[in-house]
Motif scaffolding. Sequence first.
Motif, PDB file in Angstrom:
ATOM      1  N   GLY A 137       0.788  -1.232   0.000  1.00 15.52           N
ATOM      2  CA  GLY A 137       0.000   0.000   0.000  1.00 15.52           C
ATOM      3  C   GLY A 137       0.816   1.276   0.000  1.00 15.52           C
ATOM      4  O   GLY A 137       0.261   2.352  -0.238  1.00 15.52           O
ATOM      5  N   GLN A 138       2.118   1.178   0.251  1.00 11.10           N
ATOM      6  CA  GLN A 138       2.956   2.383   0.254  1.00 11.10           C
ATOM      7  C   GLN A 138       3.436   2.691  -1.165  1.00 11.10           C
ATOM      8  O   GLN A 138       3.680   1.791  -1.970  1.00 11.10           O
ATOM      9  CB  GLN A 138       4.155   2.209   1.187  1.00 11.10           C
ATOM     10  CG  GLN A 138       3.777   2.122   2.658  1.00 11.10           C
ATOM     11  CD  GLN A 138       4.993   2.068   3.559  1.00 11.10           C
ATOM     12  OE1 GLN A 138       5.793   1.142   3.491  1.00 11.10           O
ATOM     13  NE2 GLN A 138       5.124   3.072   4.419  1.00 11.10           N
ATOM     14  N   THR A 139       3.578   3.969  -1.455  1.00 10.14           N
ATOM     15  CA  THR A 139       3.987   4.416  -2.788  1.00 10.14           C
ATOM     16  C   THR A 139       5.438   4.888  -2.760  1.00 10.14           C
ATOM     17  O   THR A 139       5.805   5.728  -1.935  1.00 10.14           O
ATOM     18  CB  THR A 139       3.069   5.540  -3.298  1.00 10.14           C
ATOM     19  OG1 THR A 139       1.730   5.047  -3.379  1.00 10.14           O
ATOM     20  CG2 THR A 139       3.504   6.012  -4.673  1.00 10.14           C
ATOM     21  N   VAL A 140       6.230   4.331  -3.657  1.00  7.08           N
ATOM     22  CA  VAL A 140       7.669   4.623  -3.720  1.00  7.08           C
ATOM     23  C   VAL A 140       7.991   5.326  -5.029  1.00  7.08           C
ATOM     24  O   VAL A 140       7.429   4.993  -6.079  1.00  7.08           O
ATOM     25  CB  VAL A 140       8.491   3.323  -3.617  1.00  7.08           C
ATOM     26  CG1 VAL A 140       9.992   3.623  -3.669  1.00  7.08           C
ATOM     27  CG2 VAL A 140       8.147   2.573  -2.342  1.00  7.08           C
ATOM     28  N   GLU A 174      -0.293  -5.847  -2.306  1.00  9.00           N
ATOM     29  CA  GLU A 174      -0.595  -6.551  -1.069  1.00  9.00           C
ATOM     30  C   GLU A 174       0.320  -7.773  -0.920  1.00  9.00           C
ATOM     31  O   GLU A 174       0.540  -8.521  -1.874  1.00  9.00           O
ATOM     32  CB  GLU A 174      -2.058  -7.001  -1.066  1.00  9.00           C
ATOM     33  CG  GLU A 174      -2.519  -7.603   0.239  1.00  9.00           C
ATOM     34  CD  GLU A 174      -2.548  -6.584   1.372  1.00  9.00           C
ATOM     35  OE1 GLU A 174      -2.380  -6.986   2.530  1.00  9.00           O
ATOM     36  OE2 GLU A 174      -2.731  -5.379   1.090  1.00  9.00           O
ATOM     37  N   GLY A 175       0.858  -7.945   0.287  1.00  8.46           N
ATOM     38  CA  GLY A 175       1.692  -9.099   0.564  1.00  8.46           C
ATOM     39  C   GLY A 175       3.076  -9.031  -0.039  1.00  8.46           C
ATOM     40  O   GLY A 175       3.792 -10.041  -0.087  1.00  8.46           O
ATOM     41  N   ARG A 176       3.498  -7.848  -0.481  1.00  5.49           N
ATOM     42  CA  ARG A 176       4.805  -7.692  -1.118  1.00  5.49           C
ATOM     43  C   ARG A 176       5.591  -6.566  -0.438  1.00  5.49           C
ATOM     44  O   ARG A 176       5.016  -5.681   0.198  1.00  5.49           O
ATOM     45  CB  ARG A 176       4.651  -7.381  -2.612  1.00  5.49           C
ATOM     46  CG  ARG A 176       3.881  -8.444  -3.400  1.00  5.49           C
ATOM     47  CD  ARG A 176       4.631  -9.744  -3.469  1.00  5.49           C
ATOM     48  NE  ARG A 176       3.971 -10.738  -4.289  1.00  5.49           N
ATOM     49  CZ  ARG A 176       3.188 -11.692  -3.822  1.00  5.49           C
ATOM     50  NH1 ARG A 176       2.934 -11.738  -2.500  1.00  5.49           N
ATOM     51  NH2 ARG A 176       2.628 -12.575  -4.618  1.00  5.49           N
ATOM     52  N   ALA A 178       9.830  -8.888  -2.653  1.00  5.17           N
ATOM     53  CA  ALA A 178      10.002  -9.892  -1.596  1.00  5.17           C
ATOM     54  C   ALA A 178       8.600 -10.230  -1.109  1.00  5.17           C
ATOM     55  O   ALA A 178       7.849  -9.336  -0.709  1.00  5.17           O
ATOM     56  CB  ALA A 178      10.850  -9.340  -0.454  1.00  5.17           C
ATOM     57  N   ARG A 179       8.239 -11.495  -1.177  1.00  5.43           N
ATOM     58  CA  ARG A 179       6.880 -11.895  -0.811  1.00  5.43           C
ATOM     59  C   ARG A 179       6.780 -12.160   0.688  1.00  5.43           C
ATOM     60  O   ARG A 179       7.700 -12.691   1.303  1.00  5.43           O
ATOM     61  CB  ARG A 179       6.465 -13.147  -1.589  1.00  5.43           C
ATOM     62  CG  ARG A 179       6.563 -12.980  -3.106  1.00  5.43           C
ATOM     63  CD  ARG A 179       5.993 -14.162  -3.850  1.00  5.43           C
ATOM     64  NE  ARG A 179       6.643 -15.421  -3.477  1.00  5.43           N
ATOM     65  CZ  ARG A 179       6.376 -16.584  -4.057  1.00  5.43           C
ATOM     66  NH1 ARG A 179       5.463 -16.649  -5.018  1.00  5.43           N
ATOM     67  NH2 ARG A 179       6.999 -17.675  -3.668  1.00  5.43           N
ATOM     68  N   ASP A 180       5.646 -11.787   1.247  1.00  6.36           N
ATOM     69  CA  ASP A 180       5.414 -11.953   2.680  1.00  6.36           C
ATOM     70  C   ASP A 180       5.705 -13.370   3.135  1.00  6.36           C
ATOM     71  O   ASP A 180       6.364 -13.602   4.151  1.00  6.36           O
ATOM     72  CB  ASP A 180       3.963 -11.588   3.001  1.00  6.36           C
ATOM     73  CG  ASP A 180       3.813 -10.963   4.379  1.00  6.36           C
ATOM     74  OD1 ASP A 180       4.814 -10.870   5.106  1.00  6.36           O
ATOM     75  OD2 ASP A 180       2.693 -10.549   4.728  1.00  6.36           O
ATOM     76  N   GLU A 181       5.223 -14.351   2.368  1.00  7.72           N
ATOM     77  CA  GLU A 181       5.359 -15.747   2.767  1.00  7.72           C
ATOM     78  C   GLU A 181       6.784 -16.279   2.631  1.00  7.72           C
ATOM     79  O   GLU A 181       7.109 -17.357   3.144  1.00  7.72           O
ATOM     80  CB  GLU A 181       4.408 -16.627   1.948  1.00  7.72           C
ATOM     81  CG  GLU A 181       4.659 -16.634   0.448  1.00  7.72           C
ATOM     82  CD  GLU A 181       3.859 -15.579  -0.303  1.00  7.72           C
ATOM     83  OE1 GLU A 181       3.566 -15.800  -1.500  1.00  7.72           O
ATOM     84  OE2 GLU A 181       3.532 -14.537   0.305  1.00  7.72           O
ATOM     85  N   ASP A 182       7.657 -15.535   1.943  1.00  6.54           N
ATOM     86  CA  ASP A 182       9.035 -15.991   1.727  1.00  6.54           C
ATOM     87  C   ASP A 182      10.031 -15.358   2.689  1.00  6.54           C
ATOM     88  O   ASP A 182      11.229 -15.665   2.625  1.00  6.54           O
ATOM     89  CB  ASP A 182       9.469 -15.682   0.292  1.00  6.54           C
ATOM     90  CG  ASP A 182       8.693 -16.497  -0.736  1.00  6.54           C
ATOM     91  OD1 ASP A 182       8.223 -17.591  -0.375  1.00  6.54           O
ATOM     92  OD2 ASP A 182       8.550 -16.027  -1.877  1.00  6.54           O
ATOM     93  N   ILE A 183       9.576 -14.457   3.541  1.00 10.50           N
ATOM     94  CA  ILE A 183      10.497 -13.791   4.456  1.00 10.50           C
ATOM     95  C   ILE A 183      10.876 -14.727   5.600  1.00 10.50           C
ATOM     96  O   ILE A 183      10.013 -15.233   6.318  1.00 10.50           O
ATOM     97  CB  ILE A 183       9.890 -12.481   4.989  1.00 10.50           C
ATOM     98  CG1 ILE A 183       9.748 -11.486   3.824  1.00 10.50           C
ATOM     99  CG2 ILE A 183      10.760 -11.888   6.095  1.00 10.50           C
ATOM    100  CD1 ILE A 183       9.107 -10.184   4.203  1.00 10.50           C
TER     101      ILE A 183
END
Length: 234
Positions: free
Chosen positions: A124-127, A178-180, A212-217
């Motif tokens: 949700g953050q904008t870079v 989401e989730g990234r 980087a995926r949430d589930e891979d951290i």
Amino acid sequence: MTDVERPARWRRIIGSAWFHLALAFVVVGALLSFVAKPYWVPSGSMEQTLLVGDRVLVNRLAYVGDAHPSTGEIVVFDADESWGSGADLDEGPVKSVLRRLGELSGFGPSGTHTLIKRVIAGPGQTVACCSAEGAVTVDGEALDEPYVFEDFPFEPGALDCTTTPASPRCLPEVTVPEGRYLVLGDHRSLSADSAQHCRGGTENDGGCWLWARDEDIVGRAIVILWPVSRWGGL
């Protein structure tokens, strides 16, 4: 075997050196798998914060429950196939079995392509990059990044995001899915990271980003363990 002999046999087993060794192996393996794990830094992408060969301790409980990585935290994660070399490496049957045993026991790497980077932004953050002074911005606010080493060249009015060619520091604006997580290396000009295919671009092309995926951290890097001369928190 009588009822009297059975407890005596178990006492002999429990009191043996082999039992203690096996128990220690199980306990250490559980700690490495679920609590904390050492990680060897394989490249210079995080210099000068982390040097090649540093051993860091990764807190595997840092993001359990509702906790998630925040901007500025250093994380270890398993890169998926979109990151290219290493993620789809043909290990061969023997090495593959050994790696899987290592994953299960906690004594080996968690994946075929494990990376360590700094979190810049989450879901949700904008870079974007860059501000007028050449800084990365998150939700419109310029980041203060004293840890960055050997950044890409940027000179307002001469080599920036309005010139042709644009500075390789420039990035298209993107909102993290989401989730990234968008992750970059501290040695910005040497790091193969989330922005490696987007550099020098100012047009919004969401397809160039790596996440980087949430589930891979795997967890958060919290301290340098080795060498002793570099011991300290992160």
